[in-house]
Design an enzyme around this catalytic site. Structure first.
Site, PDB file in Angstrom:
ATOM      1  N   GLU A   1      45.843 -27.411  52.819  1.00 39.29           N
ATOM      2  CA  GLU A   1      46.984 -27.972  53.612  1.00 39.29           C
ATOM      3  C   GLU A   1      46.825 -28.296  55.001  1.00 39.29           C
ATOM      4  OE1 GLU A   1      46.106 -25.073  53.204  1.00 39.29           O
ATOM      5  OE2 GLU A   1      46.775 -23.499  54.433  1.00 39.29           O
ATOM      6  N   ASP A   2      46.004 -27.754  55.655  1.00 35.80           N
ATOM      7  CA  ASP A   2      45.450 -27.840  57.063  1.00 35.80           C
ATOM      8  C   ASP A   2      44.967 -29.331  57.341  1.00 35.80           C
ATOM      9  OD1 ASP A   2      43.532 -27.143  55.582  1.00 35.80           O
ATOM     10  OD2 ASP A   2      42.462 -26.297  57.262  1.00 35.80           O
TER      11      ASP A   2
ATOM     12  N   ARG B   1      37.367 -29.099  49.683  1.00 30.86           N
ATOM     13  CA  ARG B   1      38.159 -29.775  51.056  1.00 30.86           C
ATOM     14  C   ARG B   1      37.301 -31.248  50.917  1.00 30.86           C
ATOM     15  NH1 ARG B   1      40.611 -25.935  53.962  1.00 30.86           N
ATOM     16  NH2 ARG B   1      40.157 -26.962  56.119  1.00 30.86           N
TER      17      ARG B   1
ATOM     18  N   ARG C   1      54.141 -23.045  53.930  1.00 31.87           N
ATOM     19  CA  ARG C   1      53.889 -22.987  55.493  1.00 31.87           C
ATOM     20  C   ARG C   1      54.377 -24.241  56.295  1.00 31.87           C
ATOM     21  NH1 ARG C   1      47.959 -21.578  56.626  1.00 31.87           N
ATOM     22  NH2 ARG C   1      48.971 -21.272  58.658  1.00 31.87           N
TER      23      ARG C   1
ATOM     24  N   ARG D   1      68.710 -45.058  61.864  1.00 27.99           N
ATOM     25  CA  ARG D   1      67.833 -45.286  63.078  1.00 27.99           C
ATOM     26  C   ARG D   1      68.663 -46.031  64.041  1.00 27.99           C
ATOM     27  NH1 ARG D   1      65.178 -45.961  58.376  1.00 27.99           N
ATOM     28  NH2 ARG D   1      63.111 -44.687  58.042  1.00 27.99           N
TER      29      ARG D   1
ATOM     30  N   ASP E   1      48.373 -17.468  60.115  1.00 26.13           N
ATOM     31  CA  ASP E   1      47.735 -16.733  58.927  1.00 26.13           C
ATOM     32  C   ASP E   1      48.187 -15.245  59.279  1.00 26.13           C
ATOM     33  OD1 ASP E   1      47.093 -18.704  57.304  1.00 26.13           O
ATOM     34  OD2 ASP E   1      45.155 -18.633  57.417  1.00 26.13           O
ATOM     35  N   GLU E   2      48.140 -14.345  58.098  1.00 20.43           N
ATOM     36  CA  GLU E   2      48.402 -13.077  58.390  1.00 20.43           C
ATOM     37  C   GLU E   2      47.321 -12.429  58.921  1.00 20.43           C
ATOM     38  OE1 GLU E   2      49.120 -10.815  54.696  1.00 20.43           O
ATOM     39  OE2 GLU E   2      47.296 -11.474  53.961  1.00 20.43           O
ATOM     40  N   ASP E   3      46.240 -12.572  58.522  1.00 21.80           N
ATOM     41  CA  ASP E   3      45.014 -12.006  59.203  1.00 21.80           C
ATOM     42  C   ASP E   3      44.399 -12.577  60.642  1.00 21.80           C
ATOM     43  OD1 ASP E   3      44.153 -14.122  57.683  1.00 21.80           O
ATOM     44  OD2 ASP E   3      42.527 -13.612  56.858  1.00 21.80           O
TER      45      ASP E   3
END
Lengths: 716, 719
Positions: free
Chosen positions: A623-624, A671, A545, A437, A561-563
């Site tokens: 993960e979110d 969660r 992801r 750094r 997401d795919e949906d």
């Protein structure tokens, strides 16, 4: 009568003369007259003369002399070897006393720290336990001494005051017995207290050899620059992790507080450090400057007691230390017996700008921290000037200094963990100097620990420095679509999503993260796209992801997401507010649609410990939440929600309902558990509440839809 | 008058009575007085001309006219430099004292020519051109003082830049002879070429007691951190050759080595690298066919091909600067001038001005041991970073290397920063190139904070005489839960505010401030009565905002305390036809300003508006009685680099009994004037600081299909 008049007149004349002389600078008259008459010039007060022959002056060195260096016959290799023999012990530098070959493998993998196991019935102090725990939990820890680059002793070396109860005897003999000791090479020794009454020398009581010293109260004279590390003195109650936030919650205007300057502490009647402490009461004025000292400390204070003591002790009781900390603009941090004091960290946390009176103190982490932007470095010799000095500090500077104390406190000092990790990172930066750094990274928000140089050494690649460097982030983004179900029809949600995303003018590439059990379909199965489309294998891990895919070429990443059902204009508006949140670094809830700087992907996989990612992979959940924790911990700000959405998912068909995770109460409990685990690792709860979301300027306003830029949002 | 008349009437009677002897006496006396008067008067007006003539003669002096000083063999020699010296041990800080300008005072000793007993000078060159330039620069700077008693730092006029030309012992004696030497306390020596054969010490060998050393080529073992200053080795080439600044970017060669005196071991290593990587490397050496002299210093050769030096440096991205016998190399200066990124291979070298300059942003330092890995290391640096380094390298040269003046004044500034650390220059001031300084923003409120809700906000209502409307506004605002205080700025000097009993009863303190002049800027004055951070500026006719909307605005401000958070938004547009900025108040999809007729902001901006507004903007606003809100938007956007935040949907800002903002805004002349304001302010700021955004802030559940009762801010957007 006549004589009287004569004298009056004469007196008047003399007076006139005197007045004329005085005001007309007539005093110089004789000199001038003399000079004018003789036509000679005396020594003229004038800056450096313009020599008439200045054009003919010789060069200080000829070009040839500068370019053709005389050179030595000595071979550089031999010279380097000779150095390591000459420059040892008190003249140690990284080049001569550190074995770089032990860290040969590059980056994180190469920098491994080994901790000697503690022997049975070894007495280890609370603070040293915390230090060892921090190392053991850090991402550099290794239990295998063969792959270690740095070694840390299991023997508690924090307190080397022989009179202290924590003192560990016979260190010399013990370390000599270590097969890996190697005269201290590549060893790191932590120390808080050294020496003892009355001189408090910096002697540790054992030979440290070529070991790096991370020590509090380091004196610049003994400090081996670029080798030793000065750490702050911290108390045994200093938290292991997380740590309290700074006390500054708002920037009041005008920034000055009730008291200008304060000190409350011991006055040493005799011995080292008593000079400064004995003088502190001089600046006390009882109004805006409160400088209180007490003689009442130690066992036999009454023996040395002087005339001031009783009065001072009374005054001392009148003020409360905590109250003073909260209400002072500046806090005196004078040396005690040793150069550093607890007061330093206390005032830093309290946003009370430290005024240092500790000559020769090498400030904590002085290698990397620009202290003059956060503290006032005074001089013990000039104590009496301190009041006028701090009075003269302008309001803007007070405001800036105060905010900077908070940045430094939270970045490097608020917990033992941070102090230890900062020490390790400084050493690592030296070892891998090409991926290290720069000073800007260390001193700007969010602090050096959150800047991983392995990601990049270029400032513009990080989401933190746009404003400070006067550059604006790139407009384009990469869409990552998380696919879990096999491709069976062209009307699948993912197909719709692809169409929508690719239509956005800022979308520069799409990456499909294939996490289905089936093998990814061939390229021809995917519709033709105006932007490059890549399919990568996520190896069926939920964390994939957020992995830092090398394929990502833009700074901004849109994670989907795919949906997800998305409108083109939503992609756009997210793009529009990207400036806001890239600058803020915020993530967007809900999790299935998340705009992020790609650096957070890197942090997710390299800064967070494997254990947390394993939890996510095991449960295929959270993960979110983890990402939100991370972003909030870095930015200290809440995420930003963009645009109104009732529903981001395709309505599941009734028979599929039981497969949808959030229909499952188990999912919710999980969660909850995640949140607890994550908060435990961070040491605190980083998430911050927010009360608003961002909508397009004309959203749902009563004007013609034709005037609105994001028309399809109105229908939703 | 009366008294003097009386006196003069007596006069004639007095004189005739005098004896002749006395008369003569008086006449002589008066003439002496008269002469004295005239003479003094003359000297009062003459001094300047006298001094300037003296100067003319001084400028005709030659270096050789300097007084000769003969050294005795037995004259004292200072001790060798003390390695443990630091500012607090070897520097007399009392000499510098406290001064409001925080500037050290530097004294330069007058030039003397020192010779030994046999008349041989102590230095073979005497005063060099470079040292003369350095001393001239110091004497022309505001560090200089001619008063030796007030000086904090002393600079000897004895030139010790190049140790090769010095007789060590005699030079030391000469230093010790200086009248204020006092063990070298507070003396500063400049040296660029230290050491001599065979071992080439890295610091000046002249014994110098406690004197500070500004040296080129310090190693980490001789450099006393925080005491000495590491300076560059000045390259005289830079004065002769002009290398125009080149745009950063990839160059013809990747790595260039142009030094002529490279140790054969290293040259062999470089040759090996060249073999591996071919054309990317250019390895130059001195031209064998050229005779020695100035010409050969400007040429380099590779296999018979001749290149111009230092021009060739501009053709490479990276330039190798290897240590020779000395650590400091003049080539570093040439390389920086060419905007080439220096690759420095000199173990233990303290880089020039490393106390303040961040060399990681302008150079690559590689351990000598890793010379063979140089290519891989350099290849791993991102392209954009290389470009930034090129720019940074050039900036370092321009600011700190380009002349002896730059080198000398930078050294003094570094020492100045140590003595007055509370006035020290910041990292940004030292390291940011001028371009970056212009475009970057350093917000005064840079710490990300969400201030607590509890202190609430102070509503500042600007009013002239619309009492009814004012009272309605006060009543409305007082319903907002977080309101802490109401401050009415009474801008009407001809009329007193209504009696206390007539004011609406509100639950918070209400203060009325009467102003001395009817100025718009009064609304932005940082009144002591404002005790909260948050200020709600509100006009006396804004009665259409609901309590929910105001409270929500405050909540949004808490999340963005460094921005303007307001209700009606406006936009600036570039008018292509007219070639200037235009003010827009129509229904637009974008916002770049919020009106301060109703806006939350930090009280600090009041302070900035009142005391730090650039140019004559404040007066312009007061003279035109307009655009105070635009000025505030400019100010905040300029200093924070961020856009304002518009909250809640657009409302019809109309009320039956008052001229509403919208009504007024529609007025054509008003619009023209506001466009003019934007153009005027943009020219004063020298840039267009306003930022355009496409979004506004709404409550999280705004317009959501959700029971209104459960929403935090249900009453939003209703008309």
């Amino acid at each position: 009568m006549q004589a009287r008049k004569k004298y009056v007149l004469l007196g008047l004349c003399t007076f006139c003369w005197l007045v004329l002389f005085y005001f007309g600078r007539g005093v110089q008259l004789p000199v001038r007259l003399l000079r004018m008459l003789t036509g000679q010039q005396g020594e003229v007060v004038r800056p450096w003369p313009n020599w008439t022959d200045r054009a003919f002056l010789p060069c200080y060195a000829h070009l040839n002399e500068l370019q053709t260096d005389p050179g030595t016959s000595e071979s550089p290799r031999q010279r380097r070897q000779a150095w390591s023999v000459i420059y040892k012990d008190s003249r140690c530098r990284m080049e001569t006393c550190f074995d770089f070959s032990r860290c040969r493998r590059r980056g994180r993998e190469g920098f491994r720290v080994y901790v000697y196991p503690s022997e049975k019935n070894e007495r280890v102090s609370e603070s040293y336990k915390k230090i060892l725990t921090s190392i053991a939990e850090s991402r550099y820890y290794t239990s295998d001494p063969r792959e270690a680059c740095l070694f840390v002793l299991g023997i508690d070396t924090l307190d080397r005051d022989q009179l202290s109860g924590q003192f560990v005897p016979n260190v010399d003999e013990r370390i000599r017995g270590y097969p890996l000791w190697n005269d201290g090479r590549n060893h790191l020794i932590f120390n808080l207290y050294s020496g003892t009454w009355p001189n408090y020398t910096e002697d540790l009581g054992f030979n440290i050899g070529q070991a790096i010293l991370a020590r509090a109260s380091l004196n610049t004279e003994h400090f081996r620059p670029g080798f030793d590390i000065s750490i702050p003195l911290f108390s045994k109650d200093h938290p292991q992790k997380g740590g309290e936030r700074g006390w500054l919650v708002r920037n009041t205007t005008p920034p000055r507080r009730k008291y200008l300057l304060m000190f409350k502490g011991k006055r040493y009647l005799t011995g080292i450090g008593s000079d400064t402490r004995n003088a502190l009461h001089h600046i006390h004025n009882g109004k805006d400057i409160v400088s209180l000292t007490t003689c009442r400390h130690g066992k036999d204070w009454e023996k040395h007691k002087d005339a001031r003591c009783d009065h001072d002790n009374l005054e001392y009781e009148r003020f409360d230390y905590q109250e003073l900390l909260h209400n002072s603009t500046f806090c005196l941090v004078p040396r005690g017996r040793r150069l550093g004091s607890f007061r330093f960290l206390e005032s830093l946390q309290a946003a009370c700008i430290p005024v240092l009176l500790s000559n020769g103190w090498e400030l904590p982490f002085s290698d990397v921290i620009q202290w003059n932007q956060a503290v006032i470095e005074g001089d013990e010799r000039l104590l009496l000037q301190v009041p006028s000095t701090v009075r003269a500090v302008a309001s803007e500077r007070v405001l800036a200094l105060r905010q900077r104390t908070q940045i430094l406190w939270e970045a490097y000092f608020s917990s033992v963990d941070k102090i230890v990790v900062t020490t390790l990172e400084i050493i690592k930066d030296r070892v891998f100097s090409h991926t290290s750094r720069n000073k800007y990274m260390w001193n700007a928000l969010p602090g050096g620990l959150l800047v991983l140089p392995e990601y990049s050494t270029h400032l513009a690649h990080f989401p933190f420095y746009y404003l400070g460097l006067g550059i604006s982030p790139n407009q384009e983004f990469t869409a990552i679509i998380h696919a879990v179900s096999p491709l069976v029809s062209q009307s699948q949600p993912i197909m719709k999503l692809l169409q929508v995303v690719s239509k956005s003018k800022y979308c520069s590439q799409i990456i499909i993260l294939w996490n289905s059990e089936k093998a990814p379909p061939s390229r021809s199965k995917w519709p033709p796209m105006p932007v490059p489309l890549t399919v990568t294998d996520g190896k069926r891990k939920t964390t994939s992801r957020f992995l830092p895919h090398v394929a990502i070429e833009t700074d901004a990443v849109l994670s989907l997401d795919e949906d997800t059902v998305l409108l083109t204009s939503e992609v756009c508006i997210q793009q529009a507010c990207r400036l806001v949140h890239v600058v803020l670094g915020g993530c967007l809830v809900p999790p299935s649609v998340c705009h992020l700087h790609r650096y957070y992907h890197y942090l997710f996989s390299h800064y967070l410990p494997q254990s947390l990612r394993t939890i996510v992979d095991h449960t295929s959940n959270c993960e979110d939440i983890l990402m939100n924790f991370l972003v909030s911990a870095v930015t200290r700000l809440p995420p930003i929600k963009v645009a109104q959405r009732k529903q981001y998912k395709e309505l599941p068909s009734p028979q599929a309902t039981k497969n949808v995770p959030w229909a499952n109460p188990e999912h919710f409990n999980q969660r909850q558990e995640c949140i607890n685990t994550f908060a435990n690792w961070f040491g605190y709860m980083p998430l911050v509440h927010s009360q608003f979301r961002l909508d397009p300027v004309l959203f749902k306003d009563q004007v013609s839809v034709l005037r609105k830029k994001y028309k399809d949002l109105e229908k939703a | 008058m009366y008294a003097s008349g009386k006196y003069s009437s007596r006069g004639p009677a007095l004189i005739p009575r005098m004896k002749t002897k006395h008369r003569i006496y008086y006449i002589t006396l008066f003439s002496v007085v008269l002469f004295g008067l005239i003479a003094t008067g003359m000297f009062q007006f003459w001094p300047h001309s006298i001094e300037s003539t003296a100067d003319w003669t001084v400028d005709k002096r030659s270096v050789h006219d300097a007084p000769l000083m003969r050294l005795q063999v037995s004259s004292p020699i200072p001790e060798r430099g003390d390695l443990s010296c630091r500012m607090h041990t070897c520097f007399d800080v009392y000499r510098c004292g406290y001064n409001p300008k925080n500037r050290i005072k530097v004294y330069i000793y007058p030039l003397q020519r020192f010779v030994d007993e046999l008349g041989v000078p102590i230095s073979s060159t005497g005063l060099s051109r470079e040292y003369n330039d350095l001393l001239s620069a110091i004497s022309d700077s505001d560090f200089y003082t001619d008063d030796v008693n007030r000086a904090c730092l002393f600079v000897p006029s004895t030139d010790v830049l190049n140790q090769n030309s010095l007789r060590i012992r005699e030079t030391a004696q000469a230093l010790a002879m200086l009248p204020r030497w006092n063990k070298g306390m507070n003396h500063l020596l400049f040296n660029m070429l230290p050491g001599g054969p065979p071992d080439y010490n890295t610091a000046l060998d002249v014994p110098r007691d406690r004197a500070l050393l500004a040296g080129g080529g310090f190693s980490t073992w001789t450099y006393r951190q925080g005491y000495d200053v590491s300076i560059p080795v000045y390259s005289p080439l830079s004065a002769d050759v002009e290398l125009p600044e080149r745009q950063p970017g990839p160059r013809r060669y990747f790595i260039l080595s142009s030094q002529t005196a490279i140790h054969r071991e290293y040259r062999a290593e470089l040759e090996r690298l060249k073999e591996e990587n071919g054309e990317a490397l250019l390895l130059l050496d001195k031209c064998s066919n050229l005779s020695h002299g100035a010409a050969s210093a400007r040429k380099r050769c590779y296999k018979g091909q001749v290149y111009d030096y230092p021009q060739i440096l501009q053709e490479s991205s990276f330039c190798v600067v290897l240590r020779g016998a000395r650590l400091g190399q003049a080539a570093l200066s040439d390389v920086l001038q060419a905007g080439c990124v220096p690759v420095i291979l000199a173990d233990s070298y303290i880089l020039p001005f490393s106390e303040v300059l961040d060399w990681k942003r302008a150079s690559v330092v590689i351990p000598e041991e890793k010379l063979s890995e140089m290519y891989t290391i350099l290849k791993s640096i991102p392209h954009r970073q290389v470009e930034e380094m090129q720019r940074q390298a050039r900036w370092f040269w321009e600011a700190y290397f380009s002349s002896m003046k730059a080198i000398g004044l930078t050294t003094l500034q570094i020492i100045n920063d140590r003595i007055y650390p509370y006035a020290a220059q910041t990292y940004e001031q030292w390291n940011n190139p001028t371009v970056v300084k212009w475009s970057s923003v350093n917000s005064p409120l840079f710490l990300p904070l969400i201030p607590p809700r509890a202190p609430g906000f102070t509503a500042v209502v600007l009013t002239y005489d619309r009492v009814d409307s004012l009272f309605r506004v006060i009543t409305e605002i007082s319903k907002v839960p977080s309101l802490a205080k109401l401050l009415v700025v009474w801008n009407n000097q001809n009329k007193s505010p209504p009696e206390e009993s007539l004011w609406p009863k509100v639950g918070v303190p209400l203060k009325v401030v009467r102003t001395k002049e009817n100025k718009l800027s009064n609304r932005f004055f940082p009144y002591d009565e404002i005790e909260t951070e948050a200020v709600l500026a509100i006009d006396d006719d804004i009665i259409m905002l609901t309590s929910d909307e105001l409270q929500f605005g405050y909540e949004v401000w808490r999340e963005f305390p460094d921005r303007l958070v307001g209700y009606p938004g406006r936009l600036h547009l570039w008018d292509h036809e007219m070639g200037k900025w235009k003010y827009e108040s129509e229904w637009t999809n974008e916002v770049s300003m919020v009106l301060t007729g109703a806006a939350f902001y930090h009280k600090y901006f009041n302070y900035l508006y009142t005391y730090k507004m650039p140019g004559d903007i404040k007066n312009w606003v007061d003279a035109h009685m307009n655009c105070e809100d635009i000025a505030m938007n400019f100010l905040v956007a300029n200093i924070t680099g961020k856009a304002p935040i518009k909250v809640t949907p657009r409302k019809k800002f109309k009320c039956p009994e008052c001229t509403a903002i919208d009504g007024l805004s529609l007025d054509q002349t008003h619009m023209v004037e506001r466009s003019e304001c934007i153009n005027k302010f943009a020219s004063v700021f020298g840039t267009m600081p306003l930022k355009v955004v496409e979004h506004r802030a709404d409550p999280v559940l705004y317009k959501d299909d959700f029971p209104e009762k459960l929403k935090s801010f249900p009453n939003i957007g209703s008309l």
